[in-house]
Design a protein around this motif. Structure first.
Motif, mmCIF file in Angstrom:
data_model
loop_
_atom_site.group_PDB
_atom_site.id
_atom_site.type_symbol
_atom_site.label_atom_id
_atom_site.label_comp_id
_atom_site.label_asym_id
_atom_site.label_seq_id
_atom_site.Cartn_x
_atom_site.Cartn_y
_atom_site.Cartn_z
ATOM 1 N N LYS A 112 -7.867 -7.659 -2.684
ATOM 2 C CA LYS A 112 -7.138 -5.583 -2.551
ATOM 3 C C LYS A 112 -6.341 -5.764 -1.023
ATOM 4 C CE LYS A 112 -9.604 -3.191 -6.057
ATOM 5 N NZ LYS A 112 -10.689 -2.187 -6.453
ATOM 6 N N HIS A 169 0.830 -1.399 -0.143
ATOM 7 C CA HIS A 169 -0.150 -0.145 0.222
ATOM 8 C C HIS A 169 0.925 1.309 0.000
ATOM 9 C CE1 HIS A 169 -3.419 2.628 0.636
ATOM 10 N NE2 HIS A 169 -3.293 2.988 1.663
ATOM 11 N N GLN A 195 0.097 -8.312 -6.001
ATOM 12 C CA GLN A 195 -0.733 -7.756 -5.060
ATOM 13 C C GLN A 195 -1.904 -9.456 -5.394
ATOM 14 O OE1 GLN A 195 -3.849 -4.720 -4.489
ATOM 15 N NE2 GLN A 195 -2.322 -3.352 -3.515
ATOM 16 N N THR A 197 -5.525 -3.525 0.247
ATOM 17 C CA THR A 197 -5.352 -1.858 0.493
ATOM 18 C C THR A 197 -6.329 -1.431 2.299
ATOM 19 O OG1 THR A 197 -6.523 -0.777 -1.431
ATOM 20 C CG2 THR A 197 -4.053 -0.930 -1.720
#
Length: 326
Positions: free
Chosen positions: A277, A200, A210, A279
């Motif tokens: 993801k 991130h 990722q 993040t």
């Protein structure tokens, strides 16, 4: 941490390098909302860490010292406890330093070494869990062949395979993340170096990395989960066909501790790692990771010792021998 202090630490850890920057370190944010309770949290965390370490050391020691526990089941349990002890030892000391001394900086190399060690040992624990479930399947469903198949050589090969496979999978991923460019904020919203928060922070395109991380963590968790489901499905079927309730209860009691540990491990790790993801939900990952690195290691030795009559009896006899020696 105050904004001024964060900026000062950021400046110290980034040096100019042409048109970009060269990273020298990161800042582990820890738990800023409760940092003012640092000394109290340090004491609580230290006691929990000592309890988990002592519990795992006791399990390793008792499985080595008591000849009645020289069986594949307790051999794998000893390896599992040793690996878990190493994992907590790689994660907790830095959090203790954050709470007590406010030392939140960590060098670039130390950060990635910590990330590798934690992921490597974590992956190994999941592979060991699947091996332990196979061992229980062989003991309950194939009792006549069990002593021949699960000999010392096979047990050693299975453990070596768990460590080797974890090393191969995690090394490539960590090396891939370490090669990303880092030229922005250096504050990691975590109490240890994890690849999700690190990706991130990168100013590179992390889409492929990722997806690689998601694929590898999914493979590790799903492989362990599928093996465990298949083996315990067969165990349940075999257990239902046992002639007496006493035999069924004895067969299930040997697996109940394993199932409790499985639930604790899978619950937290699926929440942290199995999402495309990285993040998302970074803040909530800290709490789940704290459960996985502090709470679960404290509970595991308790679960295995209190729910396992053989370990319980071996501990009682060892304590009696210690009292008589005095």
């Amino acid at each position: 941490m105050t904004p001024e202090r964060a900026v000062l630490l950021w400046k110290k850890m980034v040096v100019g390098s042409g048109n970009g920057t060269a990273v020298q370190g990161f800042i582990l944010e820890g738990f800023p909302a409760i940092q003012h309770l640092g000394h109290v949290l340090f004491l609580v965390l230290l006691l929990a860490h000592l309890a988990s370490t002592a519990g795992n050391v006791v399990i390793v020691t008792i499985t080595c010292a008591d000849t009645r526990l020289h069986t594949p089941m307790y051999f794998f349990l000893g390896i599992f406890s040793f690996t878990e002890c190493c994992l907590t030892g790689a994660a907790i000391p830095k959090l203790l330093a954050i709470f007590l001394l406010g030392r939140q900086t960590i060098s670039f190399s130390a950060c990635f070494i910590q990330a590798f060690v934690l992921l490597f040992l974590g992956a190994t624990l999941f592979f060991l869990i699947s091996v332990m479930s196979v061992d229980r399947y062989m003991a309950i469903c194939k009792p006549l062949h069990y002593p021949t198949i699960m000999n010392l050589r096979i047990c050693l090969l299975l453990v070596m395979a768990c460590f080797a496979l974890s090393f191969i999978l995690i090394t490539g991923l960590v090396v891939k993340v370490s090669q990303l460019s880092f030229c922005g904020p250096r504050v990691i919203p975590h109490f240890f170096c994890d690849l999700g928060p690190l990706m991130h922070l990168s100013c590179s395109d992390t889409t492929s990395v990722q997806m690689l991380a998601f694929s590898l963590t999914s493979f590790i968790l799903l492989t362990s989960f599928i093996v465990t489901v298949i083996t315990y499905g067969n165990i349940i079927v075999t257990n239902l066909h046992l002639p007496t309730a006493k035999e069924r209860q004895r067969a299930f009691s040997t697996c109940s501790s394993h199932l409790i540990v499985l639930s604790l491990m899978y619950g937290s790790c699926v929440f942290i790692y199995v999402k495309p993801k990285q993040t998302s939900r970074l803040d909530s990952n800290r709490e789940a990771a704290l459960v996985n690195t502090v709470v679960t290691p404290v509970l595991n030795p308790v679960i295995y010792t209190l729910r396992n009559k053989q370990v319980h009896q071996a501990l009682k006899e060892a304590l009696c021998r210690m009292k008589m020696a005095r």
